[in-house]
Design a protein around this motif. Structure first.
Motif, PDB file in Angstrom:
ATOM      1  N   ARG A  75       0.739  -1.213  -0.086  1.00  0.00           N
ATOM      2  CA  ARG A  75      -0.094   0.120   0.119  1.00  0.00           C
ATOM      3  C   ARG A  75       0.818   1.309   0.083  1.00  0.00           C
ATOM      4  NH1 ARG A  75      -2.899  -0.976   4.287  1.00  0.00           N
ATOM      5  NH2 ARG A  75      -4.493  -2.029   2.996  1.00  0.00           N
ATOM      6  N   VAL A  76       1.894   1.182   0.773  1.00  0.00           N
ATOM      7  CA  VAL A  76       2.817   2.599   0.765  1.00  0.00           C
ATOM      8  C   VAL A  76       3.315   2.585  -0.503  1.00  0.00           C
ATOM      9  CG1 VAL A  76       5.219   3.324   1.857  1.00  0.00           C
ATOM     10  CG2 VAL A  76       3.554   2.140   3.335  1.00  0.00           C
ATOM     11  N   HIS A  77       3.758   1.433  -1.355  1.00  0.00           N
ATOM     12  CA  HIS A  77       4.505   1.843  -2.324  1.00  0.00           C
ATOM     13  C   HIS A  77       3.255   2.236  -3.541  1.00  0.00           C
ATOM     14  CE1 HIS A  77       8.326   0.146  -1.861  1.00  0.00           C
ATOM     15  NE2 HIS A  77       7.977  -0.876  -0.967  1.00  0.00           N
ATOM     16  N   LEU A  78       2.423   1.559  -3.547  1.00  0.00           N
ATOM     17  CA  LEU A  78       1.385   2.167  -4.659  1.00  0.00           C
ATOM     18  C   LEU A  78       0.826   3.344  -4.543  1.00  0.00           C
ATOM     19  CD1 LEU A  78      -1.228  -1.325  -4.585  1.00  0.00           C
ATOM     20  CD2 LEU A  78       0.581  -0.469  -6.333  1.00  0.00           C
TER      21      LEU A  78
ATOM     22  N   GLY B 282       2.578   5.884  -2.924  1.00  0.00           N
ATOM     23  CA  GLY B 282       3.689   6.917  -3.240  1.00  0.00           C
ATOM     24  C   GLY B 282       3.759   6.960  -4.769  1.00  0.00           C
ATOM     25  N   VAL B 283       3.749   5.873  -5.335  1.00  0.00           N
ATOM     26  CA  VAL B 283       3.937   5.845  -6.946  1.00  0.00           C
ATOM     27  C   VAL B 283       2.586   6.949  -7.564  1.00  0.00           C
ATOM     28  CG1 VAL B 283       3.687   4.412  -8.935  1.00  0.00           C
ATOM     29  CG2 VAL B 283       5.410   3.837  -7.393  1.00  0.00           C
ATOM     30  N   ARG B 284       1.346   6.530  -7.076  1.00  0.00           N
ATOM     31  CA  ARG B 284       0.277   7.095  -7.450  1.00  0.00           C
ATOM     32  C   ARG B 284       0.135   8.618  -7.446  1.00  0.00           C
ATOM     33  NH1 ARG B 284      -3.913   7.172  -4.236  1.00  0.00           N
ATOM     34  NH2 ARG B 284      -5.895   8.168  -5.238  1.00  0.00           N
ATOM     35  N   ALA B 285       0.872   9.145  -6.173  1.00  0.00           N
ATOM     36  CA  ALA B 285       0.986  10.333  -5.722  1.00  0.00           C
ATOM     37  C   ALA B 285       2.055  11.167  -6.643  1.00  0.00           C
ATOM     38  CB  ALA B 285       1.298  10.564  -4.260  1.00  0.00           C
ATOM     39  N   ALA B 286       3.229  10.393  -6.739  1.00  0.00           N
ATOM     40  CA  ALA B 286       4.210  11.013  -7.483  1.00  0.00           C
ATOM     41  C   ALA B 286       4.035  11.238  -9.125  1.00  0.00           C
ATOM     42  CB  ALA B 286       5.316  10.068  -7.647  1.00  0.00           C
ATOM     43  N   LEU B 287       3.029  10.090  -9.577  1.00  0.00           N
ATOM     44  CA  LEU B 287       2.542  10.339 -10.898  1.00  0.00           C
ATOM     45  C   LEU B 287       1.467  11.198 -11.099  1.00  0.00           C
ATOM     46  CD1 LEU B 287       2.402   6.404 -12.046  1.00  0.00           C
ATOM     47  CD2 LEU B 287       4.061   8.363 -12.484  1.00  0.00           C
ATOM     48  N   ALA B 288       0.602  11.342 -10.157  1.00  0.00           N
ATOM     49  CA  ALA B 288      -0.649  12.406 -10.063  1.00  0.00           C
ATOM     50  C   ALA B 288       0.046  13.726 -10.162  1.00  0.00           C
ATOM     51  CB  ALA B 288      -1.330  12.196  -8.838  1.00  0.00           C
ATOM     52  N   ASP B 289       1.391  13.979  -9.622  1.00  0.00           N
ATOM     53  CA  ASP B 289       1.877  15.469  -9.603  1.00  0.00           C
ATOM     54  C   ASP B 289       2.823  15.571 -10.941  1.00  0.00           C
ATOM     55  OD1 ASP B 289       0.878  15.983  -7.213  1.00  0.00           O
ATOM     56  OD2 ASP B 289       2.805  15.247  -5.955  1.00  0.00           O
ATOM     57  N   GLY B 290       2.636  14.652 -11.862  1.00  0.00           N
ATOM     58  CA  GLY B 290       3.484  14.792 -12.953  1.00  0.00           C
ATOM     59  C   GLY B 290       4.958  14.367 -12.915  1.00  0.00           C
ATOM     60  N   GLY B 291       5.293  13.875 -11.714  1.00  0.00           N
ATOM     61  CA  GLY B 291       6.777  13.410 -11.432  1.00  0.00           C
ATOM     62  C   GLY B 291       7.019  11.824 -11.598  1.00  0.00           C
ATOM     63  N   HIS B 292       7.944  11.440 -11.112  1.00  0.00           N
ATOM     64  CA  HIS B 292       8.362  10.027 -11.032  1.00  0.00           C
ATOM     65  C   HIS B 292       8.616   9.683  -9.530  1.00  0.00           C
ATOM     66  CE1 HIS B 292       8.826   9.897 -15.549  1.00  0.00           C
ATOM     67  NE2 HIS B 292       9.400  11.283 -15.185  1.00  0.00           N
ATOM     68  N   PRO B 293       8.292   8.397  -9.431  1.00  0.00           N
ATOM     69  CA  PRO B 293       8.383   8.033  -8.066  1.00  0.00           C
ATOM     70  C   PRO B 293       9.995   8.358  -7.741  1.00  0.00           C
ATOM     71  CG  PRO B 293       7.322   6.393  -9.052  1.00  0.00           C
ATOM     72  CD  PRO B 293       7.586   7.610 -10.246  1.00  0.00           C
ATOM     73  N   GLY B 294      10.270   8.730  -6.514  1.00  0.00           N
ATOM     74  CA  GLY B 294      11.683   8.844  -6.097  1.00  0.00           C
ATOM     75  C   GLY B 294      12.172   7.710  -5.259  1.00  0.00           C
ATOM     76  N   GLU B 295      13.683   7.525  -4.982  1.00  0.00           N
ATOM     77  CA  GLU B 295      14.053   6.397  -4.231  1.00  0.00           C
ATOM     78  C   GLU B 295      13.264   6.102  -2.786  1.00  0.00           C
ATOM     79  OE1 GLU B 295      18.387   5.842  -2.137  1.00  0.00           O
ATOM     80  OE2 GLU B 295      18.482   5.940  -4.235  1.00  0.00           O
ATOM     81  N   GLU B 296      12.787   7.388  -2.181  1.00  0.00           N
ATOM     82  CA  GLU B 296      11.934   7.131  -0.902  1.00  0.00           C
ATOM     83  C   GLU B 296      10.680   6.333  -1.135  1.00  0.00           C
ATOM     84  OE1 GLU B 296      10.831  11.084  -2.675  1.00  0.00           O
ATOM     85  OE2 GLU B 296      12.718  10.102  -2.414  1.00  0.00           O
ATOM     86  N   VAL B 297      10.171   6.408  -2.267  1.00  0.00           N
ATOM     87  CA  VAL B 297       9.045   5.780  -2.510  1.00  0.00           C
ATOM     88  C   VAL B 297       9.386   4.344  -2.945  1.00  0.00           C
ATOM     89  CG1 VAL B 297       7.060   5.759  -4.156  1.00  0.00           C
ATOM     90  CG2 VAL B 297       7.648   7.660  -3.343  1.00  0.00           C
ATOM     91  N   LEU B 298      10.413   4.245  -3.627  1.00  0.00           N
ATOM     92  CA  LEU B 298      10.523   2.676  -4.160  1.00  0.00           C
ATOM     93  C   LEU B 298      11.101   1.977  -3.032  1.00  0.00           C
ATOM     94  CD1 LEU B 298      11.775   3.743  -7.682  1.00  0.00           C
ATOM     95  CD2 LEU B 298       9.482   2.820  -7.040  1.00  0.00           C
ATOM     96  N   LEU B 299      11.767   2.481  -2.144  1.00  0.00           N
ATOM     97  CA  LEU B 299      12.643   1.878  -0.992  1.00  0.00           C
ATOM     98  C   LEU B 299      11.654   1.420  -0.042  1.00  0.00           C
ATOM     99  CD1 LEU B 299      15.981   3.404  -0.859  1.00  0.00           C
ATOM    100  CD2 LEU B 299      15.377   1.238  -2.004  1.00  0.00           C
ATOM    101  N   GLY B 300      10.592   2.225   0.119  1.00  0.00           N
ATOM    102  CA  GLY B 300       9.533   2.016   1.219  1.00  0.00           C
ATOM    103  C   GLY B 300       9.902   2.358   2.455  1.00  0.00           C
ATOM    104  N   SER B 301       8.839   2.123   3.537  1.00  0.00           N
ATOM    105  CA  SER B 301       9.378   2.319   4.726  1.00  0.00           C
ATOM    106  C   SER B 301       9.094   1.100   5.550  1.00  0.00           C
ATOM    107  CB  SER B 301       8.383   3.585   5.285  1.00  0.00           C
ATOM    108  OG  SER B 301       7.139   3.376   5.307  1.00  0.00           O
TER     109      SER B 301
END
Length: 62
Positions: A38-41, A43-62
């Motif tokens: 859920r954290v990954h999904l 984060g990716v969704r939020a990054a894409l909604a902002d027109g960006g790309h998911p950063g390392e903090e999203v892809l590495l998760g918490s």
């Protein structure tokens, strides 16, 4: 961050596939895999909604 993952079927299918694809993931408690997925999904969704790309903090998760 935007609202949490809105389609429960996407979350559940992603968790199912991750657990089937990896013995290490399958060994984790299902709720932990669901939480991390859920954290990954989200984060990716939020990054894409902002027109960006998911950063390392999203892809590495918490």
């Amino acid at each position: 961050m935007t609202e949490s993952t809105t389609d429960p079927a996407v979350l559940e299918e992603t968790v199912r596939v991750a657990r089937a694809a990896s013995d290490l993931v399958a060994d984790l408690p299902e709720e932990e895999v669901r939480r991390r997925t859920r954290v990954h999904l989200d984060g990716v969704r939020a990054a894409l909604a902002d027109g960006g790309h998911p950063g390392e903090e999203v892809l590495l998760g918490s």
